[in-house]
Design a protein around this motif. Structure first.
Motif, mmCIF file in Angstrom:
data_model
loop_
_atom_site.group_PDB
_atom_site.id
_atom_site.type_symbol
_atom_site.label_atom_id
_atom_site.label_comp_id
_atom_site.label_asym_id
_atom_site.label_seq_id
_atom_site.Cartn_x
_atom_site.Cartn_y
_atom_site.Cartn_z
ATOM 1 N N SER A 139 0.820 -1.218 0.000
ATOM 2 C CA SER A 139 0.000 0.000 0.000
ATOM 3 C C SER A 139 0.851 1.264 0.000
ATOM 4 O O SER A 139 0.376 2.334 -0.371
ATOM 5 N N CYS A 140 2.104 1.170 0.427
ATOM 6 C CA CYS A 140 2.989 2.338 0.471
ATOM 7 C C CYS A 140 4.142 2.154 -0.500
ATOM 8 O O CYS A 140 4.897 1.177 -0.410
ATOM 9 N N GLN A 141 4.279 3.094 -1.405
ATOM 10 C CA GLN A 141 5.332 3.048 -2.420
ATOM 11 C C GLN A 141 6.550 3.881 -2.037
ATOM 12 O O GLN A 141 7.411 4.148 -2.868
ATOM 13 N N LEU A 142 6.627 4.295 -0.767
ATOM 14 C CA LEU A 142 7.685 5.204 -0.333
ATOM 15 C C LEU A 142 8.790 4.503 0.444
ATOM 16 O O LEU A 142 9.692 5.144 0.973
ATOM 17 N N ILE A 143 8.720 3.171 0.534
ATOM 18 C CA ILE A 143 9.703 2.410 1.314
ATOM 19 C C ILE A 143 10.940 2.142 0.460
ATOM 20 O O ILE A 143 10.835 1.604 -0.652
ATOM 21 N N GLU A 144 12.099 2.504 0.979
ATOM 22 C CA GLU A 144 13.341 2.232 0.264
ATOM 23 C C GLU A 144 13.635 0.735 0.266
ATOM 24 O O GLU A 144 13.241 -0.001 1.170
ATOM 25 N N THR A 145 14.350 0.296 -0.733
ATOM 26 C CA THR A 145 14.573 -1.135 -0.968
ATOM 27 C C THR A 145 15.141 -1.839 0.248
ATOM 28 O O THR A 145 14.692 -2.939 0.612
ATOM 29 N N HIS A 146 16.112 -1.238 0.919
ATOM 30 C CA HIS A 146 16.812 -1.925 2.011
ATOM 31 C C HIS A 146 15.941 -2.126 3.251
ATOM 32 O O HIS A 146 16.275 -2.935 4.119
ATOM 33 N N GLN A 147 14.831 -1.395 3.353
ATOM 34 C CA GLN A 147 13.939 -1.569 4.492
ATOM 35 C C GLN A 147 12.642 -2.317 4.128
ATOM 36 O O GLN A 147 11.801 -2.555 4.981
ATOM 37 N N ASN A 148 12.516 -2.700 2.872
ATOM 38 C CA ASN A 148 11.303 -3.375 2.409
ATOM 39 C C ASN A 148 11.448 -4.886 2.626
ATOM 40 O O ASN A 148 11.594 -5.668 1.683
ATOM 41 N N CYS A 149 11.379 -5.279 3.893
ATOM 42 C CA CYS A 149 11.712 -6.650 4.280
ATOM 43 C C CYS A 149 10.783 -7.688 3.667
ATOM 44 O O CYS A 149 11.225 -8.771 3.264
ATOM 45 N N MET A 150 9.479 -7.394 3.610
ATOM 46 C CA MET A 150 8.531 -8.358 3.068
ATOM 47 C C MET A 150 8.761 -8.565 1.573
ATOM 48 O O MET A 150 8.758 -9.699 1.081
ATOM 49 N N LYS A 151 8.985 -7.493 0.850
ATOM 50 C CA LYS A 151 9.262 -7.611 -0.585
ATOM 51 C C LYS A 151 10.562 -8.356 -0.815
ATOM 52 O O LYS A 151 10.704 -9.091 -1.809
ATOM 53 N N GLN A 186 25.663 -9.968 4.018
ATOM 54 C CA GLN A 186 25.841 -8.911 5.014
ATOM 55 C C GLN A 186 24.488 -8.559 5.616
ATOM 56 O O GLN A 186 23.526 -8.312 4.897
ATOM 57 N N ASN A 187 24.384 -8.559 6.944
ATOM 58 C CA ASN A 187 23.133 -8.266 7.644
ATOM 59 C C ASN A 187 23.042 -6.795 8.022
ATOM 60 O O ASN A 187 24.063 -6.137 8.253
ATOM 61 N N ASP A 188 21.816 -6.317 8.092
ATOM 62 C CA ASP A 188 21.539 -4.972 8.609
ATOM 63 C C ASP A 188 20.744 -5.127 9.901
ATOM 64 O O ASP A 188 19.555 -5.435 9.878
ATOM 65 N N CYS A 189 21.410 -4.922 11.022
ATOM 66 C CA CYS A 189 20.778 -5.044 12.337
ATOM 67 C C CYS A 189 20.721 -3.693 13.040
ATOM 68 O O CYS A 189 20.673 -3.620 14.274
ATOM 69 N N LEU A 190 20.720 -2.629 12.247
ATOM 70 C CA LEU A 190 20.641 -1.264 12.772
ATOM 71 C C LEU A 190 19.363 -0.563 12.302
ATOM 72 O O LEU A 190 18.635 0.009 13.112
ATOM 73 N N HIS A 191 19.095 -0.607 10.997
ATOM 74 C CA HIS A 191 17.882 0.013 10.468
ATOM 75 C C HIS A 191 16.681 -0.890 10.733
ATOM 76 O O HIS A 191 16.820 -1.990 11.269
ATOM 77 N N TRP A 192 15.491 -0.415 10.330
ATOM 78 C CA TRP A 192 14.252 -1.100 10.706
ATOM 79 C C TRP A 192 13.418 -1.469 9.488
ATOM 80 O O TRP A 192 13.318 -0.683 8.532
ATOM 81 N N CYS A 193 12.819 -2.646 9.550
ATOM 82 C CA CYS A 193 11.873 -3.060 8.522
ATOM 83 C C CYS A 193 10.685 -2.095 8.502
ATOM 84 O O CYS A 193 10.276 -1.569 9.537
ATOM 85 N N LEU A 194 10.125 -1.900 7.323
ATOM 86 C CA LEU A 194 8.901 -1.125 7.162
ATOM 87 C C LEU A 194 7.868 -1.961 6.414
ATOM 88 O O LEU A 194 8.173 -2.457 5.332
ATOM 89 N N PRO A 195 6.668 -2.107 7.014
ATOM 90 C CA PRO A 195 6.293 -1.668 8.364
ATOM 91 C C PRO A 195 7.140 -2.392 9.414
ATOM 92 O O PRO A 195 7.755 -3.404 9.139
ATOM 93 N N GLY A 196 7.110 -1.842 10.644
ATOM 94 C CA GLY A 196 7.896 -2.434 11.714
ATOM 95 C C GLY A 196 7.851 -1.610 12.980
ATOM 96 O O GLY A 196 7.028 -0.697 13.117
ATOM 97 N N PRO A 197 8.746 -1.905 13.923
ATOM 98 C CA PRO A 197 8.715 -1.243 15.232
ATOM 99 C C PRO A 197 8.817 0.271 15.175
ATOM 100 O O PRO A 197 8.265 0.962 16.034
ATOM 101 N N ILE A 198 9.514 0.788 14.170
ATOM 102 C CA ILE A 198 9.713 2.237 14.098
ATOM 103 C C ILE A 198 8.387 2.974 13.920
ATOM 104 O O ILE A 198 8.273 4.160 14.246
#
Length: 427
Positions: A100-112, A401-413
């Motif tokens: 539903s949201c097209q504003l999520i950057e690739t690196h945080q688009n965990c479901m996609k 390489q893992n990203d354990c600093l930024h947040w999935c969107l949607p997500g806790p943030i």
């Protein structure tokens, strides 16, 4: 004698008859009551039954905090610590999706990107001392008519602005009206409300020259001017109604420090003949300089200083094979800040406490947005290997390489916005 016996018989018969009538009446009453109860339970209620959504991988019961008694109103009025609480199950899930949201950057688009679990989507932040309403996008936009927001900081700030935009886009799609060359500083407008949201890339808040690529690989030490504020945000400062300012982990990078245009020392620069001052020196000095500018600025809007967020790398760091395999929140006391983040946090709280007092004296509306503890309890909310598109599609044992600093969107943030709205609306 016979006459008396006849009288007695008639009296007994009448008594018996009355008794039978009473029994019959009671029986009819009971049958009617039973029929009524049966009828009520067999009819369709006025409000139709709404089936609850099916939650894939729902939170397991041992991770659910105890159900707390309702909070008395007088307690809420006296004390409302938005930043101490628990993550509790939220069966309704996020208000937006990656579709539903097209504003999520690739690196945080965990479901996609193929993250297989989804239980991390079904939690919300719940303070212990007060009720925290869910972010109301309609009300927020109405309140922000003809106003301008800016989120100022590093890539976590970019992460956050996407979350806020995704929630607001359920009401109206924003127009993207500006970006810099690298798409790090950007601006959107919600046309029906004349409401502007900007993200301003300023990871140190002070003036800096940075030499690294999109993956964080540096070719040289950053050059940091501890006595000059970054003009990217300062030049817009007085035209903004609301700001969220943050910094943090960039001060851990290899850095050379300048004051009055002269090198005064460095952090993590063993190959140079410079005074090793360390990141604590620079962070304290930079924050003190930033806060002094804010508290003496006579700004009439609201300024939120957001604390730095912790990472959740295990078995290494981002550059040395660190991972974040957790799939559920943790409880308070089960996890601690890493030493380096604890140092950053202590400096932040000390400098903010000094600035807050001066801000009150000068009539500047400066508030602390302390999301550090909220974030610490969510080791499950990061992209991990799913910062890349289906990283194990060709090899299930691939080294990624893992990203354990930024947040999935949607997500806790997303819950940060609930807290922010409460601070903005109710102070």
């Amino acid at each position: 004698m016979v006459k008396n016996m006849g009288l007695n018989w008639r009296l007994w018969s009448l008594h018996k008859h009355n008794h039978l009538l009473v029994k019959a009446a009671v029986s009819i009453l009971l049958m009617g009551l039973a029929f009524r109860l049966l009828f009520v339970h067999s009819t369709v209620p006025e409000t139709p039954f709404v089936e609850k959504p099916v939650i894939p991988n729902p939170p397991v019961s041992e991770d659910v905090p105890e159900i707390r008694d309702p909070i008395p109103e007088e307690v809420v009025a006296e004390k409302c610590d938005l930043f101490t609480g628990d993550w509790i199950p939220n069966p309704s899930g996020p208000v937006y999706t990656n579709e539903s949201c097209q504003l999520i950057e690739t690196h945080q688009n965990c479901m996609k990107n193929g993250r297989p679990d989804s239980a991390y989507l079904y939690w919300r932040w719940s303070p212990r001392d007060c009720e925290l309403p869910q972010f109301d996008a309609y009300r927020f936009l109405e309140l922000m008519r003809n106003k301008a927001w800016a989120l100022i900081g590093d890539s976590i700030t970019r992460n956050h602005v996407q979350s806020l935009l995704c929630i607001l886009s359920k009401v109206e799609q924003p127009d993207h009206v500006y970006h810099d060359k690298g798409y790090k500083s950007r601006r959107w407008v919600f046309p029906s409300y004349n409401f502007t949201i900007s993200v301003l890339w300023s990871p140190f808040l002070v003036q800096a020259a940075i030499f690294e690529d999109m993956n964080g690989v540096s070719t040289s030490e950053a050059e940091l001017h501890l006595d000059q504020l970054d003009k990217k945000w300062v030049d817009q400062y007085q035209n903004l109604n609301y700001m969220i300012i943050s910094t943090g982990k960039w001060f851990l990078k290899d850095t050379i420090y300048y004051e009055n245009g002269t090198v005064v020392g460095c952090h993590s620069c063993s190959n140079k003949n410079l005074t090793k001052l360390g990141f604590k020196f620079a962070y304290q000095k930079a924050l003190s300089f930033v806060f002094n500018f804010i508290v003496t600025s006579k700004h009439k809007g609201m300024i939120l200083f957001r604390t730095a967020t912790p990472d959740h790398f295990e078995s290494g760091e981002w550059f040395s094979g660190g991972v974040c395999p957790k799939t559920a929140p943790v409880k308070e006391g089960e996890i601690e800040f890493k030493d380096l983040h604890g140092i950053l946090r202590n400096i932040e709280l000390e400098e903010f406490a000094k600035a807050e007092k001066k801000a009150q004296e000068n009539g500047v509306n400066l508030k602390l947005l302390d999301v550090s503890k909220i974030s610490l309890l969510r080791p499950d909310g990061h992209p991990g290997p799913y910062r890349f598109f289906h990283p194990f599609a060709n090899d299930k044992n691939a080294t990624v390489q893992n990203d354990c600093l930024h947040w999935c969107l949607p997500g806790p943030i997303d819950s940060w916005n609930d807290v922010i709205m409460e601070m903005v609306v109710n102070g």
